[in-house]
Design an enzyme around this catalytic site. Structure first.
Site, PDB file in Angstrom:
ATOM      1  N   GLU A  72      10.546  66.723  12.271  1.00 14.99           N
ATOM      2  CA  GLU A  72      11.205  64.858  12.562  1.00 14.99           C
ATOM      3  C   GLU A  72      12.591  65.235  12.648  1.00 14.99           C
ATOM      4  O   GLU A  72      12.601  64.029  13.513  1.00 14.99           O
ATOM      5  CB  GLU A  72      10.839  64.536  10.761  1.00 14.99           C
ATOM      6  CG  GLU A  72      10.724  62.613  11.187  1.00 14.99           C
ATOM      7  CD  GLU A  72      10.280  61.535  10.325  1.00 14.99           C
ATOM      8  OE1 GLU A  72       8.579  61.244  10.359  1.00 14.99           O
ATOM      9  OE2 GLU A  72      10.450  61.790   9.702  1.00 14.99           O
TER      10      GLU A  72
ATOM     11  N   LYS B 120      11.792  52.853   2.201  1.00 16.13           N
ATOM     12  CA  LYS B 120      13.098  52.896   3.121  1.00 16.13           C
ATOM     13  C   LYS B 120      12.984  50.732   3.182  1.00 16.13           C
ATOM     14  O   LYS B 120      13.577  50.536   3.526  1.00 16.13           O
ATOM     15  CB  LYS B 120      13.386  53.833   3.654  1.00 16.13           C
ATOM     16  CG  LYS B 120      15.165  53.692   3.876  1.00 16.13           C
ATOM     17  CD  LYS B 120      15.737  54.970   5.066  1.00 16.13           C
ATOM     18  CE  LYS B 120      16.795  54.425   6.420  1.00 16.13           C
ATOM     19  NZ  LYS B 120      17.428  55.228   6.962  1.00 16.13           N
TER      20      LYS B 120
ATOM     21  N   GLY C   7      15.362  58.266   6.142  1.00 14.01           N
ATOM     22  CA  GLY C   7      13.451  59.052   4.773  1.00 14.01           C
ATOM     23  C   GLY C   7      13.815  60.353   4.863  1.00 14.01           C
ATOM     24  O   GLY C   7      13.318  60.783   3.569  1.00 14.01           O
ATOM     25  N   ARG C   8      14.144  61.818   6.091  1.00 14.37           N
ATOM     26  CA  ARG C   8      13.781  62.573   5.143  1.00 14.37           C
ATOM     27  C   ARG C   8      14.826  63.605   4.444  1.00 14.37           C
ATOM     28  O   ARG C   8      14.873  64.222   3.757  1.00 14.37           O
ATOM     29  CB  ARG C   8      13.331  63.456   6.098  1.00 14.37           C
ATOM     30  CG  ARG C   8      13.948  63.892   7.270  1.00 14.37           C
ATOM     31  CD  ARG C   8      13.373  64.210   8.688  1.00 14.37           C
ATOM     32  NE  ARG C   8      13.927  64.183   9.674  1.00 14.37           N
ATOM     33  CZ  ARG C   8      14.665  63.238  10.439  1.00 14.37           C
ATOM     34  NH1 ARG C   8      13.836  61.231  10.695  1.00 14.37           N
ATOM     35  NH2 ARG C   8      15.570  62.432  11.652  1.00 14.37           N
TER      36      ARG C   8
ATOM     37  N   GLU D 272       1.137  51.932   5.913  1.00 10.40           N
ATOM     38  CA  GLU D 272       0.812  52.552   4.917  1.00 10.40           C
ATOM     39  C   GLU D 272       0.804  52.240   3.452  1.00 10.40           C
ATOM     40  O   GLU D 272       0.226  52.110   2.495  1.00 10.40           O
ATOM     41  CB  GLU D 272       0.391  54.593   4.893  1.00 10.40           C
ATOM     42  CG  GLU D 272       0.001  54.531   6.469  1.00 10.40           C
ATOM     43  CD  GLU D 272       0.916  54.795   7.492  1.00 10.40           C
ATOM     44  OE1 GLU D 272       1.715  53.936   7.545  1.00 10.40           O
ATOM     45  OE2 GLU D 272       0.925  55.438   8.391  1.00 10.40           O
TER      46      GLU D 272
ATOM     47  N   HIS E 190      -3.949  86.236   1.392  1.00  3.78           N
ATOM     48  CA  HIS E 190      -5.571  86.614   2.271  1.00  3.78           C
ATOM     49  C   HIS E 190      -6.033  85.634   3.120  1.00  3.78           C
ATOM     50  O   HIS E 190      -7.277  85.915   3.196  1.00  3.78           O
ATOM     51  CB  HIS E 190      -5.449  87.060   0.492  1.00  3.78           C
ATOM     52  CG  HIS E 190      -4.963  87.385  -0.283  1.00  3.78           C
ATOM     53  ND1 HIS E 190      -6.252  88.789  -0.355  1.00  3.78           N
ATOM     54  CD2 HIS E 190      -4.407  87.754  -1.825  1.00  3.78           C
ATOM     55  CE1 HIS E 190      -5.323  89.494  -1.479  1.00  3.78           C
ATOM     56  NE2 HIS E 190      -4.553  89.355  -1.851  1.00  3.78           N
TER      57      HIS E 190
ATOM     58  N   LYS F 286       2.246  54.263  15.648  1.00  2.00           N
ATOM     59  CA  LYS F 286       2.228  53.633  15.188  1.00  2.00           C
ATOM     60  C   LYS F 286       1.901  51.545  15.818  1.00  2.00           C
ATOM     61  O   LYS F 286       1.238  51.274  15.347  1.00  2.00           O
ATOM     62  CB  LYS F 286       3.393  53.247  14.956  1.00  2.00           C
ATOM     63  CG  LYS F 286       3.585  53.786  13.456  1.00  2.00           C
ATOM     64  CD  LYS F 286       4.903  54.192  12.710  1.00  2.00           C
ATOM     65  CE  LYS F 286       6.148  55.076  11.956  1.00  2.00           C
ATOM     66  NZ  LYS F 286       7.392  54.404  11.236  1.00  2.00           N
TER      67      LYS F 286
HETATM   68  O1  F6P Z   1       7.203  57.360  10.383  1.00  2.00           O
HETATM   69  C1  F6P Z   1       8.049  58.147  10.128  1.00  2.00           C
HETATM   70  C2  F6P Z   1       8.931  57.489   8.863  1.00  2.00           C
HETATM   71  O2  F6P Z   1       9.497  56.177   9.554  1.00  2.00           O
HETATM   72  C3  F6P Z   1      10.179  58.396   8.221  1.00  2.00           C
HETATM   73  O3  F6P Z   1      11.163  59.275   8.897  1.00  2.00           O
HETATM   74  C4  F6P Z   1       9.956  57.806   6.780  1.00  2.00           C
HETATM   75  O4  F6P Z   1      10.110  59.296   5.788  1.00  2.00           O
HETATM   76  C5  F6P Z   1       8.470  57.336   6.360  1.00  2.00           C
HETATM   77  O5  F6P Z   1       8.153  56.712   7.270  1.00  2.00           O
HETATM   78  C6  F6P Z   1       8.730  56.892   5.437  1.00  2.00           C
HETATM   79  O6  F6P Z   1       9.578  54.981   5.729  1.00  2.00           O
HETATM   80  P1  F6P Z   1       9.964  54.257   5.276  1.00  2.00           P
HETATM   81  O7  F6P Z   1      10.430  54.634   3.466  1.00  2.00           O
HETATM   82  O8  F6P Z   1      10.366  52.974   5.543  1.00  2.00           O
HETATM   83  O9  F6P Z   1       8.179  53.559   4.178  1.00  2.00           O
END
Ligand code: F6P
Length: 561
Positions: free
Chosen positions: A371, A223, A285-286, A229, A402, A526
């Site tokens: 979240e 987003k 995002g979620r 990452e 199990h 972060k």
């Molecule tokens: O760190 C949490 C978050 O901001 C989530 O809310 C989001 O879904 C995810 O990181 C990834 O963010 P992006 O889509 O901006 O890379």
């Protein structure tokens, strides 16, 4: 618009309806589901709701008609419906980020009109459909082999690089809808999708194993397009691609696409914005898996099935908007969770799909729920004095049986659980494997029954069990479950299930008076990682580290020579 940040708003635990639920809980005491069922032979039929293809049986919950009446009164007093309508209308209910919350517009029909409060842009729905059309065109080109890689080869593997909401939704749905990927009958080529999220290089390393850069397409989903990452993995993927294609940077345009709200950053990264699929800041995002974030999924299942999934979402949106509280599935599920958290001390909630295809659904729900509602201040910023979001967890039910079901049956914690199963197995398996479906579902029904009704000491003793063993083999029961029995795991049904939980989370946030749409709690870690990283890579000193972290950093360094 309801003023969601008003400090004169009555806190939920000071509402008379909250107090009434407390009194009611005390009066119910340890009322047992055995007795509630015995007293009302119709209970199993009465406490059900049908929404679309989902049949919800909530009869095995620790509730009576009176509990449900009081919970409904709480929802009314909290004006859940008012906030819901404000959300659907595009009001800026995500106040800490000053954003509208309009994931429901992502699946609105083409003739719907939805405007974002305070923006001149007008109706967002045509824009949503324009992007869907672009996605469909792209997905079709990749699926049919019209889209060619730099060396002229068709694409056989898509690698989705993203994390959190830019990974969990499409990864979960890809697995859930595997039977709908590709179709030789329709002359479509199957395109495999792999998902990379972890900054641990092992993730990309393993996912690239066996892939040929000439037939691999990366979809970088983020987003913000600033998530460390994702950008780090995307940079490494780019290097891998170029090293396999003679370093020709022109290859990037044929092997990289992006999904983002941030065109500037996408261009900066070197991806042609022609290959960028946008969404908007009013999609959290979620809550984004049905936006362009679902592009990899669309490549896998095709635009038509993606649209069927959107229709499934819409079925539940319409139900949530219009059904009265007592017959409204997300309302009921949300209120039941509030009942267990506040009045039964439940700390967690298990989601147990009786479907291997839904193995990743609990992971997806963890982000969606935790979240959203893992908050400890209310919308006005005051500390809450009531429990908010639970720990959400789960795995496919049969495997859990199990492993941890022992605790669910005989432990000291109350863990309300959702059991999710399907009347029909997905087609395409051998007759022998299809026959296993009855056994799978027998397990689901049996677990709901065992958890609710248990097994009394007298029953155990009557089986000739030695007296000293009776307590060990007794099941107290009275452990609540909600069963969702759906027809079959199709794209539409998956959309229905996801929307059901999205709105359940909404209902809970509304009653708990928390902002379910921000996520400030992920920021501190972060920022600290950014500070610590130079100490690991360059041996730089980090000022102000606590003694534990400082010692760990120095040990890490010395272990690396
Ligand atoms: O760190 C949490 C978050 O901001 C989530 O809310 C989001 O879904 C995810 O990181 C990834 O963010 P992006 O889509 O901006 O890379």
């Amino acid at each position: 618009m309801p003023d969601t940040t008003a400090t004169d708003r009555t806190r939920p635990d000071r509402l008379p309806e909250w107090a009434a639920l407390g009194e009611h809980r005390a009066m119910l005491g340890e009322a047992h589901l055995r007795d509630l069922f015995a007293a009302d032979p119709e209970r199993g039929g009465r406490y059900t709701v049908q929404v679309g293809d989902l049949h919800l049986d909530y009869s095995k919950n620790l509730v009576t008609d009176e509990t449900l009446r009081l919970l409904r009164a709480l929802a009314e007093a909290s004006d859940v419906a008012g906030l819901r309508d404000a959300m659907f209308r595009g009001e800026r209910i995500n106040t800490t980020e000053d954003r509208a919350v309009l994931h429901t517009a992502l699946r609105a029909p083409a003739d719907a009109v939805v405007r974002v409060e305070g923006e001149d842009g007008g109706n967002v729905v045509p824009e949503v459909h324009r992007v869907l059309e672009r996605m469909a065109g792209f997905a079709e080109r990749v699926r049919s082999g019209v889209w060619r890689g730099h060396r002229g080869d068709p694409i056989s593997t898509v690698v989705n690089i993203g994390i959190g909401g830019s990974d969990l939704g499409p990864a979960m749905a890809y697995e859930a809808l595997l039977p709908f990927t590709g179709s030789e009958a329709a002359g479509e080529r199957g395109v495999e999708v792999r998902f990379v999220s972890n900054i641990d290089g092992a993730d990309l390393h393993e996912k690239l194993r066996g892939l040929d850069p000439a037939t691999t397409l990366f979809i970088v989903s983020s987003k913000t397009f600033t998530t460390v990452e994702t950008i780090t993995n995307a940079t490494s993927a780019r290097a891998w691609l170029l090293s396999g294609l003679d370093g020709d940077v022109a290859a990037v345009a044929r092997h990289f696409a992006a999904v983002s709200t941030n065109a500037e950053k996408v261009a900066e990264f070197g991806i042609d914005t022609e290959n960028m699929f946008e969404f908007w800041d009013w999609v959290g995002g979620r809550y984004s898996m049905d936006s362009a974030i679902g592009l990899s999924l669309m490549v896998a299942i095709g635009p038509e099935r993606f649209r069927e999934m959107l229709e499934g979402f819409r079925t539940v949106d319409d139900h949530f908007r219009t059904a009265p509280i007592e017959a409204n599935a997300p309302m009921l599920m949300g209120l039941l969770g509030i009942w267990y958290g506040a009045f039964h001390g439940a700390q967690s909630h298990a989601v147990l799909p009786y479907s291997q295809y839904l193995a990743r659904f609990p992971d997806y729900l963890q982000q969606l729920d935790m979240e959203s509602n893992g908050k400890s201040v209310d919308r006005a910023g005051r500390p809450v004095t009531w429990p908010t979001g639970p720990v959400v967890w789960g795995t496919p039910g049969t495997n859990g049986q199990h492993a941890y079901f022992q605790l669910l049956h005989q432990g000291t914690k109350l863990v309300p659980a959702d059991l999710i199963g399907f009347a029909r197995p997905v087609p395409g398996m051998s007759a022998e494997l299809i026959a296993q479906h009855d056994l799978l579902m027998a397990n689901m029904f049996a677990q709901g029954q065992a958890l609710a009704f248990g097994k009394r000491a007298e029953e155990v003793a009557a089986e000739g069990v030695p007296p000293e063993q009776v307590p060990h083999r007794t099941f107290a029961g009275n452990r609540p479950t909600t069963t969702v029995l759906a027809t079959e795991l199709t794209p539409s049904v998956l959309g229905q299930l996801i929307a059901l939980y999205e709105h359940k989370v909404f209902v809970q946030g509304a009653v708990w008076d928390v902002n379910s749409f921000d996520q400030w709690g992920v920021e501190l870690g972060k920022a600290l990682a950014k500070r610590i990283e130079p100490a690991l890579t360059e041996g730089a000193d980090v000022a102000g580290l606590d003694s534990s972290t400082a010692a760990l950093v120095s040990r890490y360094r010395s272990l690396n020579g």
